[in-house]
Write an enzyme that holds these catalytic residues in place. Sequence first.
Site, short mmCIF file in Angstrom:
data_model
loop_
_atom_site.label_atom_id
_atom_site.label_comp_id
_atom_site.label_asym_id
_atom_site.label_seq_id
_atom_site.Cartn_x
_atom_site.Cartn_y
_atom_site.Cartn_z
N ASP A 1 -3.39 -5.73 7.38
CA ASP A 1 -3.89 -5.52 8.73
C ASP A 1 -3.93 -4.04 9.10
O ASP A 1 -4.93 -3.53 9.59
CB ASP A 1 -3.03 -6.29 9.74
CG ASP A 1 -3.10 -7.79 9.55
OD1 ASP A 1 -4.16 -8.28 9.10
OD2 ASP A 1 -2.09 -8.48 9.82
N SER A 2 -2.83 -3.34 8.88
CA SER A 2 -2.79 -1.92 9.24
C SER A 2 -3.70 -1.10 8.35
O SER A 2 -4.22 -0.06 8.77
CB SER A 2 -1.35 -1.39 9.18
OG SER A 2 -0.81 -1.52 7.88
N CYS B 1 10.76 -3.75 19.52
CA CYS B 1 10.27 -2.74 18.57
C CYS B 1 8.98 -2.12 19.07
O CYS B 1 8.79 -0.90 18.99
CB CYS B 1 10.07 -3.38 17.20
SG CYS B 1 9.54 -2.22 15.92
N MET C 1 0.87 2.59 9.50
CA MET C 1 0.55 1.84 8.28
C MET C 1 1.82 1.20 7.73
O MET C 1 2.68 1.87 7.17
CB MET C 1 -0.10 2.77 7.26
CG MET C 1 -1.37 3.44 7.79
SD MET C 1 -2.22 4.47 6.56
CE MET C 1 -2.85 3.21 5.44
N SER C 2 1.92 -0.11 7.91
CA SER C 2 3.12 -0.84 7.49
C SER C 2 3.13 -1.11 5.99
O SER C 2 4.18 -1.44 5.43
CB SER C 2 3.20 -2.16 8.24
OG SER C 2 2.14 -3.01 7.85
N GLY C 3 1.97 -1.03 5.35
CA GLY C 3 1.86 -1.42 3.95
C GLY C 3 1.19 -2.77 3.79
O GLY C 3 1.01 -3.25 2.68
N GLY C 4 0.78 -3.37 4.90
CA GLY C 4 0.10 -4.66 4.86
C GLY C 4 -1.39 -4.51 5.01
O GLY C 4 -1.92 -3.42 5.26
N CYS D 1 12.34 -8.49 10.44
CA CYS D 1 12.27 -7.55 9.31
C CYS D 1 13.64 -7.06 8.87
O CYS D 1 13.84 -6.75 7.69
CB CYS D 1 11.36 -6.37 9.65
SG CYS D 1 11.96 -5.28 10.96
#
Length: 360
Positions: free
Chosen positions: A12-13, A101, A7-10, A197
């Site tokens: 989509d995730s 990454c 969970m990136s915080g966006g 990033c």
Amino acid sequence: MRVVAAMSGGVDSAVAAARMLDAGHEVVGVHLALSRSAATLRESARGCCTLEDAGDARRVADRLGIPFYVWDLAARFERDVVEDFVAEYAAGRTPNPCLRCNEKIKFAGLLDKALALGFDTVATGHYARVVEGPAGRELHRAVDTAKDQSYVLGVLDAGQLARAFFPLGDLTKPQVREEAAERGFSVARKPDSHDICFIPDGDTRGFLGRRLGERPGELVDAVSGEVVGEHAGAHGFTVGQRRGLGIDRSRLDGDPRYVVEVDAPRNRVLVGTADLLGVDVVEGAHLRWCGPAPTGEVAVGAQVRAHGEEVPATAAVDGDAVRVRLERRLRGVAPGQSVVLYDGTRVVGSATITGTSRAA
């Protein structure tokens, strides 16, 4: 299955995690702390992995009612992605840190830790599809071709692909935002992250300059050998670049000039006209196959940039190297980039470009 949802915080995730939960899996949300500057706030950054992003991910996990953890992979990210990025530019190559990454962090570091803790798989918000094929799981392009991220996933091997889920592969971005809004996620209208990033201000040349220092050198005409300008370091340039060359225009005709080669050992940047940029042969190494490795010469589609066009080609694998002959020339292909090979929508695999040429 026991699933780690990255969970990136966006948005989509967030929707990817929710979809895995809806499918009946036991889901745990994990946010990767990749930055050594954990206090970075979004107003000073255009990338991801900020302090606010971690908070956004936690709020989504709370709304879903799933456990949430932050895993610190900052040291590994610095070594395997950031330092690799700097070293590649210092060597005159143009790397793609998103591929590295995915290979080293999300589907090695994260997946390895998840498996060690007893989880079965990792789910991410990438736009790509996993399809069960005759030889096992296959990686395919997303339905939303404008958001397709199969290129940056072309480094996954068959073992990693067997443990990966991409729940958004059959959705478009507007559908993802609509679903997030229906679920009451605060990130439903959150802007997408852009740029690299770990370079939140988007100034790649400035970032490299701070890491590598100034290394004054010459800008040289690729045809005549004449010195047409100076630079502060060859690491600040990439093949195909036109802007910011600092060329003495009085020594040139009226045609624009582009970087056609970065000669890192001699700290020289060779420039030339657009006709010198086209190549139709790409050599690659560091082969990564998403399934069985092709043998002999095979017809493929080749893509050399994340948002670039796919070009019909033939690929011939020879041990640890591949030679890709493009059916039409591409401009600005640089060593260090990745060439990802396709069979229709299926990702065959990828290679890091080691050289380019024109067929005789």
